[in-house]
Scaffold this motif. Sequence first.
Motif, PDB file in Angstrom:
ATOM      1  N   LEU A  73      47.182  42.085  36.787  1.00 50.59           N
ATOM      2  CA  LEU A  73      45.684  42.000  36.084  1.00 50.59           C
ATOM      3  C   LEU A  73      45.639  43.031  34.731  1.00 50.59           C
ATOM      4  CD1 LEU A  73      43.315  43.145  39.005  1.00 50.59           C
ATOM      5  CD2 LEU A  73      43.852  40.802  38.049  1.00 50.59           C
ATOM      6  N   ALA A  81      38.964  41.311  33.900  1.00 48.38           N
ATOM      7  CA  ALA A  81      40.418  41.440  33.792  1.00 48.38           C
ATOM      8  C   ALA A  81      40.984  39.980  33.880  1.00 48.38           C
ATOM      9  CB  ALA A  81      40.899  42.182  35.026  1.00 48.38           C
ATOM     10  N   ALA A 109      40.523  44.846  41.204  1.00 49.32           N
ATOM     11  CA  ALA A 109      39.804  44.465  40.152  1.00 49.32           C
ATOM     12  C   ALA A 109      38.456  45.385  40.512  1.00 49.32           C
ATOM     13  CB  ALA A 109      39.696  43.303  39.916  1.00 49.32           C
ATOM     14  N   PHE A 114      35.880  46.079  37.235  1.00 48.77           N
ATOM     15  CA  PHE A 114      35.816  45.049  36.585  1.00 48.77           C
ATOM     16  C   PHE A 114      34.603  44.047  37.199  1.00 48.77           C
ATOM     17  CE2 PHE A 114      40.362  46.084  36.023  1.00 48.77           C
ATOM     18  CZ  PHE A 114      40.598  46.148  34.802  1.00 48.77           C
ATOM     19  N   ILE A 117      37.303  38.521  37.322  1.00 50.71           N
ATOM     20  CA  ILE A 117      38.829  38.042  37.003  1.00 50.71           C
ATOM     21  C   ILE A 117      38.733  36.809  36.370  1.00 50.71           C
ATOM     22  CG2 ILE A 117      40.951  37.849  38.079  1.00 50.71           C
ATOM     23  CD1 ILE A 117      40.188  39.470  40.260  1.00 50.71           C
TER      24      ILE A 117
END
Length: 160
Positions: A73, A81, A109, A114, A117
């Motif tokens: 990531l 990410a 993540a 985050f 993704i």
Amino acid sequence: MQFSAGTDVTITISRELPRQDGVIRLLEMSDAYMASLYPAESNHLVDVSSLEGDAVSFFVVRRDGAVVGCGALVAAADGTAEMKRVFVDPAARGLKIGNLLMAKLEDHARESGFSAIRLETGISQPEAIGLYRRSGYVEIGPFGNYAADPLSIFMEKRLD
């Protein structure tokens, strides 16, 4: 993270450094596979030096201690990410390692805060595309520094 994939097989997924022999072997296998499918201008692979950056979380999958998969990531400035270098050794396919790795990357993540993704993959990889779709990823337009490419598919999974 450790899983039992049968009575005598142990699968582990952990954050590790990418510059190690088993990982280099996997990255070389991935490079050769991508080169067989796409022209150089449509290959968006990052090298091992890029995987050592501060913004990168790199994970290694081991089967009974041997490296059989990897994925990273890469943190982006917008709070998302990008998933990079997801690859499973062909000899270890069929053990659901891709599913386990995806879950680990998504857990990391979320823990890292985050919001989503994102990933870029190629149109000639139906197994990867299927894995991403089954995992809840949907197609989006190009993001970051990517330009539109007829050989690329861009995907995202919102985590919030």
